[in-house]
Design a protein around this motif. Structure first.
Motif, PDB file in Angstrom:
ATOM      1  N   HIS A  75       0.855  -1.183   0.000  1.00  0.00           N
ATOM      2  CA  HIS A  75       0.000   0.000   0.000  1.00  0.00           C
ATOM      3  C   HIS A  75       0.894   1.238   0.000  1.00  0.00           C
ATOM      4  CE1 HIS A  75      -4.086  -1.653   1.547  1.00  0.00           C
ATOM      5  NE2 HIS A  75      -3.414  -2.623   0.979  1.00  0.00           N
ATOM      6  N   ILE A  76       0.557   2.193  -0.852  1.00  0.00           N
ATOM      7  CA  ILE A  76       1.258   3.482  -0.817  1.00  0.00           C
ATOM      8  C   ILE A  76       0.199   4.570  -0.661  1.00  0.00           C
ATOM      9  CG2 ILE A  76       2.810   5.081  -2.008  1.00  0.00           C
ATOM     10  CD1 ILE A  76       3.973   2.766  -3.564  1.00  0.00           C
ATOM     11  N   ASN A  77       0.401   5.428   0.308  1.00  0.00           N
ATOM     12  CA  ASN A  77      -0.515   6.553   0.533  1.00  0.00           C
ATOM     13  C   ASN A  77       0.286   7.832   0.282  1.00  0.00           C
ATOM     14  OD1 ASN A  77      -1.311   4.400   3.156  1.00  0.00           O
ATOM     15  ND2 ASN A  77      -2.762   4.826   1.536  1.00  0.00           N
ATOM     16  N   PRO A  78       0.266   8.349  -0.957  1.00  0.00           N
ATOM     17  CA  PRO A  78       1.220   9.387  -1.372  1.00  0.00           C
ATOM     18  C   PRO A  78       1.051  10.762  -0.725  1.00  0.00           C
ATOM     19  CG  PRO A  78       0.376   8.200  -3.281  1.00  0.00           C
ATOM     20  CD  PRO A  78      -0.469   7.814  -2.122  1.00  0.00           C
ATOM     21  N   THR A  79      -0.152  11.077  -0.265  1.00  0.00           N
ATOM     22  CA  THR A  79      -0.302  12.374   0.417  1.00  0.00           C
ATOM     23  C   THR A  79      -1.417  12.277   1.452  1.00  0.00           C
ATOM     24  OG1 THR A  79      -0.816  14.737   0.163  1.00  0.00           O
ATOM     25  CG2 THR A  79      -1.891  13.254  -1.389  1.00  0.00           C
ATOM     26  N   ASN A  80      -1.245  13.017   2.530  1.00  0.00           N
ATOM     27  CA  ASN A  80      -2.315  13.024   3.555  1.00  0.00           C
ATOM     28  C   ASN A  80      -2.996  14.397   3.642  1.00  0.00           C
ATOM     29  OD1 ASN A  80      -0.353  14.550   4.788  1.00  0.00           O
ATOM     30  ND2 ASN A  80      -0.323  13.384   6.706  1.00  0.00           N
ATOM     31  N   VAL A  81      -2.694  15.282   2.707  1.00  0.00           N
ATOM     32  CA  VAL A  81      -3.325  16.611   2.707  1.00  0.00           C
ATOM     33  C   VAL A  81      -4.715  16.478   2.100  1.00  0.00           C
ATOM     34  CG1 VAL A  81      -3.162  18.978   1.862  1.00  0.00           C
ATOM     35  CG2 VAL A  81      -1.079  17.717   2.465  1.00  0.00           C
ATOM     36  N   CYS A  82      -5.742  16.881   2.850  1.00  0.00           N
ATOM     37  CA  CYS A  82      -7.103  16.559   2.418  1.00  0.00           C
ATOM     38  C   CYS A  82      -8.055  17.744   2.500  1.00  0.00           C
ATOM     39  CB  CYS A  82      -7.665  15.409   3.250  1.00  0.00           C
ATOM     40  SG  CYS A  82      -9.059  14.608   2.432  1.00  0.00           S
ATOM     41  N   ALA A  83      -8.829  17.910   1.414  1.00  0.00           N
ATOM     42  CA  ALA A  83      -9.826  18.976   1.379  1.00  0.00           C
ATOM     43  C   ALA A  83     -11.101  18.566   2.103  1.00  0.00           C
ATOM     44  CB  ALA A  83     -10.141  19.312  -0.080  1.00  0.00           C
ATOM     45  N   ASP A  84     -11.246  17.269   2.373  1.00  0.00           N
ATOM     46  CA  ASP A  84     -12.466  16.796   3.028  1.00  0.00           C
ATOM     47  C   ASP A  84     -12.267  16.657   4.527  1.00  0.00           C
ATOM     48  OD1 ASP A  84     -14.786  16.353   1.243  1.00  0.00           O
ATOM     49  OD2 ASP A  84     -13.275  15.328   0.039  1.00  0.00           O
ATOM     50  N   THR A  85     -13.383  16.499   5.233  1.00  0.00           N
ATOM     51  CA  THR A  85     -13.318  16.509   6.699  1.00  0.00           C
ATOM     52  C   THR A  85     -14.134  15.363   7.303  1.00  0.00           C
ATOM     53  OG1 THR A  85     -15.171  18.055   6.666  1.00  0.00           O
ATOM     54  CG2 THR A  85     -12.963  19.014   6.896  1.00  0.00           C
ATOM     55  N   CYS A  86     -13.826  14.147   6.890  1.00  0.00           N
ATOM     56  CA  CYS A  86     -14.572  12.986   7.398  1.00  0.00           C
ATOM     57  C   CYS A  86     -14.279  12.805   8.891  1.00  0.00           C
ATOM     58  CB  CYS A  86     -14.165  11.725   6.647  1.00  0.00           C
ATOM     59  SG  CYS A  86     -14.392  11.869   4.863  1.00  0.00           S
ATOM     60  N   LYS A  87     -15.346  12.634   9.673  1.00  0.00           N
ATOM     61  CA  LYS A  87     -15.159  12.567  11.129  1.00  0.00           C
ATOM     62  C   LYS A  87     -14.366  11.339  11.581  1.00  0.00           C
ATOM     63  CE  LYS A  87     -19.157  15.036  13.072  1.00  0.00           C
ATOM     64  NZ  LYS A  87     -20.347  15.037  12.211  1.00  0.00           N
ATOM     65  N   PHE A  88     -14.427  10.253  10.808  1.00  0.00           N
ATOM     66  CA  PHE A  88     -13.766   9.003  11.232  1.00  0.00           C
ATOM     67  C   PHE A  88     -12.288   8.967  10.906  1.00  0.00           C
ATOM     68  CE2 PHE A  88     -15.801   8.408   7.081  1.00  0.00           C
ATOM     69  CZ  PHE A  88     -14.684   8.168   6.300  1.00  0.00           C
ATOM     70  N   CYS A  89     -11.798   9.954  10.174  1.00  0.00           N
ATOM     71  CA  CYS A  89     -10.453   9.863   9.602  1.00  0.00           C
ATOM     72  C   CYS A  89      -9.399  10.463  10.522  1.00  0.00           C
ATOM     73  CB  CYS A  89     -10.420  10.563   8.246  1.00  0.00           C
ATOM     74  SG  CYS A  89      -8.852  10.343   7.400  1.00  0.00           S
ATOM     75  N   ALA A  90      -8.345   9.674  10.768  1.00  0.00           N
ATOM     76  CA  ALA A  90      -7.223  10.163  11.562  1.00  0.00           C
ATOM     77  C   ALA A  90      -6.027  10.466  10.671  1.00  0.00           C
ATOM     78  CB  ALA A  90      -6.836   9.109  12.590  1.00  0.00           C
ATOM     79  N   TYR A  91      -6.185  10.183   9.421  1.00  0.00           N
ATOM     80  CA  TYR A  91      -5.057  10.262   8.483  1.00  0.00           C
ATOM     81  C   TYR A  91      -4.899  11.660   7.902  1.00  0.00           C
ATOM     82  CZ  TYR A  91      -2.595   9.305   4.092  1.00  0.00           C
ATOM     83  OH  TYR A  91      -1.726   9.322   3.044  1.00  0.00           O
ATOM     84  N   SER A  92      -6.048  12.293   7.669  1.00  0.00           N
ATOM     85  CA  SER A  92      -6.054  13.597   7.021  1.00  0.00           C
ATOM     86  C   SER A  92      -5.249  14.628   7.815  1.00  0.00           C
ATOM     87  CB  SER A  92      -7.508  14.056   6.916  1.00  0.00           C
ATOM     88  OG  SER A  92      -7.547  15.442   6.736  1.00  0.00           O
TER      89      SER A  92
END
Ligand code: V47
Length: 347
Positions: A46-63
């Protein structure tokens, strides 16, 4: 299966009330009809190339724009270095999921796939969730068709199942307002399947959703699958409780996780594979889930950041020899597969 034998919504709900072991046995029977004792996995990264996010999902700790202040965006060179390394060690698939980064170009996203595919044509590129497709379409003023065509042109082979969360609109509004809607999620996958391509579908559960919401989620998947047949695999993702805004105090029980796997195996009569994603369930429970309908354990993964940020023990993947030994010791046959479920090797 004959349409008349299909489990309907009420029957699916009733399955949860069955004796735990009888339900497991029913799902296991179905699993054995489809796959015998084989448990599939692939050698992937798995590669997660960026964690910069325009969205604001409440469950997400990655953003990085929420609780995580450590922003990163990888360069193509960094990504290609990782791919060179895993290719040399026999990986068959690279699974690429990013946050919705408004600060990079469309070419940055697409160039990742193009460069990997050009240098390593034999690697399967599984990339871009429907949530990312929707973000790229909105942010760059393109239609879904245009984004999907660009994905094909740039070497994406299949789509991962992320961004599905829970399709019920009320729950979805609460946990991830503003991102791809349920109808849009299905529209994107339908269009992808119409291009002759395969995808997966996930369900994020164990937070505020009800059993009814989970069954509704499965029924919606079954409906599209009847039309396109394009889903390879259903993946229930167990919600990880750490570092996010949902604030769930009591995590879901192992009993409820296994019941949900079994119900999914029985309801999704037209989706061949059910994945116990060890990253969110733990390896131990994924091994038990093999007796509750699951026939796929994802893969060695090597590195994963999205669930790891929320508390999962997946930051460093699992060792191949240990993984296959665990599958064998739990009474199943470890079968290495490619990304489209063709068998490569019985371990
Ligand atoms: O959509 C985010 C989930 C997903 C949390 O297709 C969380 O083979 C649990 O798409 N707790 C991305 N889950 C991961 C994904 C995936 C994973 C494995 C296999 C495949 C496949 C796809 O991760 C997101 C979201 O539902 N997620 N935060 C959390 N706190």
């Amino acid at each position: 299966m004959n349409q008349r034998d299909r489990i309907d919504f009420e029957e699916a709900l009733q399955l949860y009330e069955m004796d735990f072991f009888e339900l497991g046995a029913l799902a296991d029977k179905k699993r054995q009809e489809l796959h015998g004792k084989k448990s599939y996995f692939n050698i992937n990264r798995h590669i997660n190339p960026t964690n910069v996010c325009a969205d604001t999902c409440k469950f997400c700790a990655y953003s990085a724009t929420r609780k995580n202040p450590h922003q990163y965006t990888m360069s193509h060179e960094e990504i290609l270095k990782i791919v060179a390394d895993i290719d040399a060690r026999g990986a068959k698939e690279v699974h690429i999921v990013s946050a919705h980064n408004p600060n990079v170009t469309l070419e940055w996203y697409l160039g990742i796939f193009k460069k990997i595919k050009t240098a390593y044509p034999h690697l399967h590129v599984k990339a871009l969730t429907a949530a990312e497709v929707d973000f790229l379409s909105r942010h760059h003023g393109l239609s879904y068709d245009e984004v999907l065509d660009l994905m094909v042109e740039n070497g994406v082979d299949s789509m991962p199942g992320g961004g599905a969360e829970i399709f019920d609109e009320k729950v979805r509004d609460y946990i991830c307002k503003g991102k791809v809607t349920s109808d849009q999620w299905f529209e994107i996958h339908r269009k992808w399947h119409e291009r002759g391509k395969k995808s997966n579908v996930t369900m994020l559960f164990g937070h505020v959703e009800s059993r009814e919401n989970r069954i509704d989620h499965m029924m919606r998947i079954r409906e599209l699958q009847d039309i396109t047949g394009g889903f390879n695999c259903f993946i229930p993702l167990v919600y990880q409780t750490k570092n996010n805004y949902l604030n769930i105090k009591a995590p879901i029980t192992a009993n409820e996780i296994l019941k949900t796997m079994a119900v999914a195996r029985l309801v999704l009569d037209n989706v061949a594979n059910l994945k116990a994603y060890w990253v969110t369930s733990t390896v131990n429970l994924a091994l038990v889930a093999q007796e509750f309908g699951a026939n796929d354990l994802d893969g060695t993964i090597e590195k994963e950041s999205i669930n790891a940020a929320a508390g999962a023990k997946s930051a460093n993947g699992v060792n191949l020899e240990d993984f296959t030994a665990l599958i064998k010791n739990s009474g199943f046959i470890p079968v290495e597969r490619d990304s489209l479920y063709n068998e490569i090797k019985v371990w």
